[in-house]
Design an enzyme around this catalytic site. Structure first.
Site, PDB file in Angstrom:
ATOM      1  N   GLY A  34      53.256  49.453  27.623  1.00 33.00           N
ATOM      2  CA  GLY A  34      54.526  49.557  28.352  1.00 33.00           C
ATOM      3  C   GLY A  34      55.156  48.186  28.508  1.00 33.00           C
ATOM      4  O   GLY A  34      54.531  47.147  28.220  1.00 33.00           O
ATOM      5  N   SER A  36      56.837  44.739  30.039  1.00 41.07           N
ATOM      6  CA  SER A  36      56.403  43.780  31.050  1.00 41.07           C
ATOM      7  C   SER A  36      56.936  44.244  32.416  1.00 41.07           C
ATOM      8  O   SER A  36      58.110  44.613  32.528  1.00 41.07           O
ATOM      9  CB  SER A  36      56.971  42.388  30.707  1.00 41.07           C
ATOM     10  OG  SER A  36      56.617  41.456  31.696  1.00 41.07           O
ATOM     11  N   GLY A  37      56.080  44.273  33.398  1.00 41.92           N
ATOM     12  CA  GLY A  37      56.495  44.698  34.737  1.00 41.92           C
ATOM     13  C   GLY A  37      56.469  46.205  34.946  1.00 41.92           C
ATOM     14  O   GLY A  37      56.817  46.701  36.022  1.00 41.92           O
ATOM     15  N   GLY A  39      53.847  48.067  35.085  1.00 41.71           N
ATOM     16  CA  GLY A  39      52.750  48.405  36.005  1.00 41.71           C
ATOM     17  C   GLY A  39      51.389  48.528  35.343  1.00 41.71           C
ATOM     18  O   GLY A  39      50.427  48.998  35.963  1.00 41.71           O
ATOM     19  N   LYS A  40      51.266  48.071  34.108  1.00 47.89           N
ATOM     20  CA  LYS A  40      49.996  48.200  33.371  1.00 47.89           C
ATOM     21  C   LYS A  40      48.825  47.594  34.143  1.00 47.89           C
ATOM     22  O   LYS A  40      47.800  48.250  34.356  1.00 47.89           O
ATOM     23  CB  LYS A  40      50.106  47.520  31.983  1.00 47.89           C
ATOM     24  CG  LYS A  40      51.216  48.061  31.098  1.00 47.89           C
ATOM     25  CD  LYS A  40      51.255  47.362  29.751  1.00 47.89           C
ATOM     26  CE  LYS A  40      51.572  45.881  29.798  1.00 47.89           C
ATOM     27  NZ  LYS A  40      52.922  45.535  30.284  1.00 47.89           N
ATOM     28  N   SER A  41      48.968  46.330  34.558  1.00 48.27           N
ATOM     29  CA  SER A  41      47.854  45.635  35.215  1.00 48.27           C
ATOM     30  C   SER A  41      47.562  46.234  36.589  1.00 48.27           C
ATOM     31  O   SER A  41      46.395  46.412  36.963  1.00 48.27           O
ATOM     32  CB  SER A  41      48.173  44.141  35.374  1.00 48.27           C
ATOM     33  OG  SER A  41      48.557  43.592  34.149  1.00 48.27           O
ATOM     34  N   SER A 108      51.821  45.866  23.648  1.00 48.45           N
ATOM     35  CA  SER A 108      51.596  46.549  22.352  1.00 48.45           C
ATOM     36  C   SER A 108      52.826  47.360  21.953  1.00 48.45           C
ATOM     37  O   SER A 108      52.781  48.593  21.915  1.00 48.45           O
ATOM     38  CB  SER A 108      50.329  47.409  22.379  1.00 48.45           C
ATOM     39  OG  SER A 108      50.184  48.160  23.559  1.00 48.45           O
TER      40      SER A 108
HETATM   41  N1  LIG Z   1      58.336  36.918  24.633  1.00 54.88           N
HETATM   42  C1  LIG Z   1      57.512  37.632  25.412  1.00 54.88           C
HETATM   43  N2  LIG Z   1      57.512  38.988  25.327  1.00 54.88           N
HETATM   44  C2  LIG Z   1      56.682  39.702  26.105  1.00 54.88           C
HETATM   45  N3  LIG Z   1      55.792  39.162  27.009  1.00 54.88           N
HETATM   46  C3  LIG Z   1      55.762  37.819  27.119  1.00 54.88           C
HETATM   47  C4  LIG Z   1      56.613  37.002  26.338  1.00 54.88           C
HETATM   48  N4  LIG Z   1      56.354  35.706  26.662  1.00 54.88           N
HETATM   49  C5  LIG Z   1      55.392  35.717  27.592  1.00 54.88           C
HETATM   50  N5  LIG Z   1      55.029  36.979  27.882  1.00 54.88           N
HETATM   51  C6  LIG Z   1      53.903  37.305  28.776  1.00 54.88           C
HETATM   52  O1  LIG Z   1      52.866  37.790  27.908  1.00 54.88           O
HETATM   53  C7  LIG Z   1      52.404  39.055  28.329  1.00 54.88           C
HETATM   54  C8  LIG Z   1      52.381  40.041  27.152  1.00 54.88           C
HETATM   55  O2  LIG Z   1      51.297  39.765  26.320  1.00 54.88           O
HETATM   56  P1  LIG Z   1      50.693  40.920  25.414  1.00 54.88           P
HETATM   57  O3  LIG Z   1      49.523  40.314  24.731  1.00 54.88           O
HETATM   58  O4  LIG Z   1      50.473  42.117  26.238  1.00 54.88           O
HETATM   59  O5  LIG Z   1      51.892  41.192  24.380  1.00 54.88           O
HETATM   60  S1  LIG Z   1      51.859  42.010  23.017  1.00 54.88           S
HETATM   61  O6  LIG Z   1      51.059  43.221  23.243  1.00 54.88           O
HETATM   62  O7  LIG Z   1      51.276  41.175  21.976  1.00 54.88           O
HETATM   63  O8  LIG Z   1      53.271  42.332  22.723  1.00 54.88           O
HETATM   64  C9  LIG Z   1      53.378  39.586  29.355  1.00 54.88           C
HETATM   65  O9  LIG Z   1      52.542  40.165  30.349  1.00 54.88           O
HETATM   66  P2  LIG Z   1      52.932  41.498  31.156  1.00 54.88           P
HETATM   67  O10 LIG Z   1      54.111  41.101  31.981  1.00 54.88           O
HETATM   68  O11 LIG Z   1      51.707  41.752  31.985  1.00 54.88           O
HETATM   69  O12 LIG Z   1      53.212  42.605  30.189  1.00 54.88           O
HETATM   70  C10 LIG Z   1      54.140  38.368  29.826  1.00 54.88           C
HETATM   71  O13 LIG Z   1      53.558  37.876  31.017  1.00 54.88           O
HETATM   72  N1  LIG Z   2      54.211  53.178  40.783  1.00 56.85           N
HETATM   73  C1  LIG Z   2      53.943  51.908  40.437  1.00 56.85           C
HETATM   74  N2  LIG Z   2      52.998  51.666  39.510  1.00 56.85           N
HETATM   75  C2  LIG Z   2      52.720  50.379  39.138  1.00 56.85           C
HETATM   76  N3  LIG Z   2      53.314  49.290  39.655  1.00 56.85           N
HETATM   77  C3  LIG Z   2      54.259  49.479  40.590  1.00 56.85           C
HETATM   78  C4  LIG Z   2      54.626  50.792  41.015  1.00 56.85           C
HETATM   79  N4  LIG Z   2      55.593  50.689  41.946  1.00 56.85           N
HETATM   80  C5  LIG Z   2      55.825  49.372  42.096  1.00 56.85           C
HETATM   81  N5  LIG Z   2      55.027  48.619  41.285  1.00 56.85           N
HETATM   82  C6  LIG Z   2      55.029  47.144  41.214  1.00 56.85           C
HETATM   83  O1  LIG Z   2      55.460  46.760  39.902  1.00 56.85           O
HETATM   84  C7  LIG Z   2      54.819  45.560  39.494  1.00 56.85           C
HETATM   85  C8  LIG Z   2      54.126  45.797  38.172  1.00 56.85           C
HETATM   86  O2  LIG Z   2      53.595  44.569  37.703  1.00 56.85           O
HETATM   87  P1  LIG Z   2      52.385  44.508  36.704  1.00 56.85           P
HETATM   88  O3  LIG Z   2      51.314  45.459  37.103  1.00 56.85           O
HETATM   89  O4  LIG Z   2      52.007  43.058  36.568  1.00 56.85           O
HETATM   90  O5  LIG Z   2      53.055  45.046  35.367  1.00 56.85           O
HETATM   91  P2  LIG Z   2      52.629  44.754  33.836  1.00 56.85           P
HETATM   92  O6  LIG Z   2      51.150  44.500  33.829  1.00 56.85           O
HETATM   93  O7  LIG Z   2      53.025  45.994  33.109  1.00 56.85           O
HETATM   94  O8  LIG Z   2      53.432  43.558  33.424  1.00 56.85           O
HETATM   95  C9  LIG Z   2      53.847  45.175  40.595  1.00 56.85           C
HETATM   96  O9  LIG Z   2      54.454  44.219  41.433  1.00 56.85           O
HETATM   97  C10 LIG Z   2      53.644  46.499  41.354  1.00 56.85           C
HETATM   98  O10 LIG Z   2      53.320  46.316  42.713  1.00 56.85           O
END
Ligand SMILES: Nc1ncnc2c1ncn2[C@@H]1O[C@H](COP(=O)(O)OS(=O)(=O)O)[C@@H](OP(=O)(O)O)[C@H]1O
Ligand SMILES: Nc1ncnc2c1ncn2[C@@H]1O[C@H](COP(=O)(O)OP(=O)(O)O)[C@@H](O)[C@H]1O
Length: 198
Positions: A34, A36-37, A39-41, A108
């Site tokens: 999904g 970034s942001g 909610g994966k982590s 991904s």
């Molecule tokens: N250009 C760009 N695009 C997307 N994400 C970026 C980028 N630069 C840095 N980040 C940070 O790297 C995290 C994503 O890394 P991934 O290894 O999950 O990416 S991928 O699956 O290879 O597309 C991603 O983490 P999440 O926010 O947890 O998804 C970001 O924190």
């Molecule tokens: N239903 C929900 N499920 C997951 N995260 C949520 C939800 N509602 C709000 N959030 C907030 O969204 C953000 C998701 O961030 P994060 O888990 O780091 O996303 P990702 O790993 O996809 O980048 C967190 O701050 C979390 O508290």
């Protein structure tokens, strides 16, 4: 001549089945994909806690963490993302072989890269979880301030802004994190695993 011609696989006496029996449960991959942001982590963290409390051996492979170590040489071009996911796929397969449940949290974004991981393990050992959330909501959350940087061009090739995200066509689970609470999303995954006898 193939570079692998002189490499012969060694078969060891303790197998995945032995290790699974020792752990007392199946091993498989929960693959969270999904934006970034989305909610994966957050969700994986809580699902892991629930599984751990049930005596299930788990490990989280996370994008940000792996990119500081094993994959520190990779950026965000389509090719680098492919290699990132390929390596994580191989690692995940090793974890499954070791009898451990893997929770892999990577954007991904490319369907083919995810399919390649799926093919590395048995059908019931790969559970794709689409962490679905509109980009507007992810951007509103912007937990690491990355969307802000991407919009002003400080980060390039940012998924959803300046790089693609291909939605899963047939994931085992879809959780909608802008519609449901964290606890509801976690429960949906736990219910799936119980129904599937995992
Ligand atoms: N250009 C760009 N695009 C997307 N994400 C970026 C980028 N630069 C840095 N980040 C940070 O790297 C995290 C994503 O890394 P991934 O290894 O999950 O990416 S991928 O699956 O290879 O597309 C991603 O983490 P999440 O926010 O947890 O998804 C970001 O924190
Ligand atoms: N239903 C929900 N499920 C997951 N995260 C949520 C939800 N509602 C709000 N959030 C907030 O969204 C953000 C998701 O961030 P994060 O888990 O780091 O996303 P990702 O790993 O996809 O980048 C967190 O701050 C979390 O508290």
């Amino acid at each position: 001549m193939s570079q692998h011609e002189n490499i012969h696989k060694h078969v060891f006496s303790i197998t995945k089945q032995h290790r699974q029996a020792l752990h007392g449960h199946k091993s498989y991959i929960l693959w969270f994909t999904g934006l970034s942001g989305s909610g994966k982590s957050t969700i994986a963290n809580m699902v892991e806690a629930r599984l751990h409390a049930k005596g299930i051996s788990t490990y989280i492979l996370d994008g940000d963490n792996l990119r500081n170590g094993l994959n520190e040489d990779l950026g965000f071009s389509a090719n680098d993302r492919k290699e990132n996911i390929r390596r994580i796929g191989e690692m995940s397969k090793i974890f499954v072989d070791s009898g451990i449940v893997v929770l892999a949290t990577f954007i991904s974004p490319y369907a083919n890269d995810r399919k390649d991981v799926r093919k590395k393990v048995k059908t019931d050992e790969f559970i794709e979880i689409y962490v679905k959330c509109p980009i507007e909501a992810c951007e509103e959350r912007d937990p690491k301030g990355l969307y802000k940087k991407a919009r002003i061009g400080e980060i390039t090739q940012f998924t959803g802004v300046s790089a693609p995200y291909e939605e899963p066509e047939n994931p085992e689970i879809i959780i909608e994190t802008s519609q449901n609470t964290i606890e509801e999303c976690v429960q949906q995954i736990i219910d799936y695993l119980i129904d599937a006898g995992m």
